[in-house]
Write a protein that holds these residues in place. Structure first.
Motif, PDB file in Angstrom:
ATOM      1  N   MET A   1     -60.668  75.208  27.787  1.00 12.70           N
ATOM      2  CA  MET A   1     -61.037  76.061  26.675  1.00 12.70           C
ATOM      3  C   MET A   1     -60.431  75.481  25.390  1.00 12.70           C
ATOM      4  O   MET A   1     -59.242  75.196  25.332  1.00 12.70           O
ATOM      5  CB  MET A   1     -60.508  77.476  26.927  1.00 12.70           C
ATOM      6  N   PRO A   2     -61.225  75.302  24.349  1.00 14.45           N
ATOM      7  CA  PRO A   2     -60.717  74.700  23.118  1.00 14.45           C
ATOM      8  C   PRO A   2     -59.688  75.595  22.422  1.00 14.45           C
ATOM      9  O   PRO A   2     -59.758  76.823  22.487  1.00 14.45           O
ATOM     10  CB  PRO A   2     -61.959  74.550  22.234  1.00 14.45           C
ATOM     11  N   LEU A   3     -58.746  74.938  21.795  1.00 14.29           N
ATOM     12  CA  LEU A   3     -57.750  75.665  21.010  1.00 14.29           C
ATOM     13  C   LEU A   3     -58.378  76.167  19.714  1.00 14.29           C
ATOM     14  O   LEU A   3     -59.331  75.580  19.206  1.00 14.29           O
ATOM     15  CB  LEU A   3     -56.578  74.752  20.660  1.00 14.29           C
ATOM     16  N   LYS A   4     -57.800  77.236  19.178  1.00 14.38           N
ATOM     17  CA  LYS A   4     -58.267  77.796  17.914  1.00 14.38           C
ATOM     18  C   LYS A   4     -57.053  78.266  17.114  1.00 14.38           C
ATOM     19  O   LYS A   4     -56.094  78.767  17.674  1.00 14.38           O
ATOM     20  CB  LYS A   4     -59.222  78.959  18.192  1.00 14.38           C
ATOM     21  N   ASP A   5     -57.130  78.091  15.796  1.00 10.26           N
ATOM     22  CA  ASP A   5     -56.077  78.533  14.879  1.00 10.26           C
ATOM     23  C   ASP A   5     -54.711  77.914  15.177  1.00 10.26           C
ATOM     24  O   ASP A   5     -53.666  78.536  14.940  1.00 10.26           O
ATOM     25  CB  ASP A   5     -55.968  80.064  14.863  1.00 10.26           C
ATOM     26  N   HIS A   6     -54.710  76.711  15.687  1.00  8.34           N
ATOM     27  CA  HIS A   6     -53.479  75.985  15.944  1.00  8.34           C
ATOM     28  C   HIS A   6     -53.252  74.977  14.809  1.00  8.34           C
ATOM     29  O   HIS A   6     -54.083  74.857  13.904  1.00  8.34           O
ATOM     30  CB  HIS A   6     -53.564  75.264  17.292  1.00  8.34           C
ATOM     31  N   TYR A   7     -52.146  74.296  14.862  1.00  8.59           N
ATOM     32  CA  TYR A   7     -51.813  73.303  13.842  1.00  8.59           C
ATOM     33  C   TYR A   7     -51.785  71.924  14.462  1.00  8.59           C
ATOM     34  O   TYR A   7     -51.320  71.749  15.593  1.00  8.59           O
ATOM     35  CB  TYR A   7     -50.450  73.623  13.210  1.00  8.59           C
ATOM     36  N   ILE A   8     -52.284  70.959  13.705  1.00  9.73           N
ATOM     37  CA  ILE A   8     -52.260  69.562  14.142  1.00  9.73           C
ATOM     38  C   ILE A   8     -51.416  68.793  13.133  1.00  9.73           C
ATOM     39  O   ILE A   8     -51.712  68.792  11.933  1.00  9.73           O
ATOM     40  CB  ILE A   8     -53.671  68.965  14.220  1.00  9.73           C
ATOM     41  N   ILE A   9     -50.364  68.187  13.632  1.00  7.88           N
ATOM     42  CA  ILE A   9     -49.490  67.357  12.797  1.00  7.88           C
ATOM     43  C   ILE A   9     -49.727  65.912  13.197  1.00  7.88           C
ATOM     44  O   ILE A   9     -49.697  65.574  14.383  1.00  7.88           O
ATOM     45  CB  ILE A   9     -48.015  67.743  12.994  1.00  7.88           C
TER      46      ILE A   9
END
Length: 152
Positions: A1-9
């Motif tokens: 299941m794809p992630l949502k509302d997360h942060y990518i650094i």
């Protein structure tokens, strides 16, 4: 299941590490994209994706289209600009943040129109000058330092 509302650094700089820790401490889901496996265990292994973040395939592996924000925090300003451009190619809703490490590159990075720019050396100098000059260090004044002047 794809992630949502997360942060990518993206990156393994002091700014990237501190941003990672602050977001994790606030209970946020964070993915970190690195060119190579780090020598230490600062980042949780399950949060790390190895690859070039200017490649949309790698950004897709991190579910960038559903991210709250993509933070391009590498040491190389041109790489940060290309990461912002690749993120825009995905046409997701993620806010984009670009670090500018050399003030001579500020205008160039503004041209790729990130939602926010953080230039630690520029901001540090500005805050120091304000403090030494007795100027008020309000949250509004500091927030303005993060905004990209070219974004519409």
């Amino acid at each position: 299941m794809p992630l949502k509302d997360h942060y990518i650094i993206v990156g393994d700089t002091p700014l990237a590490r501190n941003s990672y820790r602050q977001l994790k401490d606030r209970g946020q889901i964070v993915r970190v994209i690195l060119l190579r496996q780090p020598d230490d265990t600062y980042f949780h292994a399950e949060d790390v994706i190895i690859g070039d973040a200017s490649d949309t395939d790698i950004l897709n592996r991190a579910d960038a289209q559903g991210a709250a924000a993509v933070l391009a925090l590498r040491a190389d300003d041109s790489e940060n600009a290309f990461i912002i451009l690749a993120t825009r190619e995905l046409q997701g809703s993620a806010k984009t943040v670009a670090a500018v490490n050399d003030s001579k590159n500020l205008k160039r990075v503004q041209r790729v129109q990130p939602d926010m720019i953080i230039a630690p050396q520029v901001i540090g100098g500005e805050v120091l000058a304000m403090a030494l000059n007795g100027e008020e260090l309000s949250s509004d004044a500091i927030l303005k330092m993060f905004q990209s002047n070219n974004r519409h």
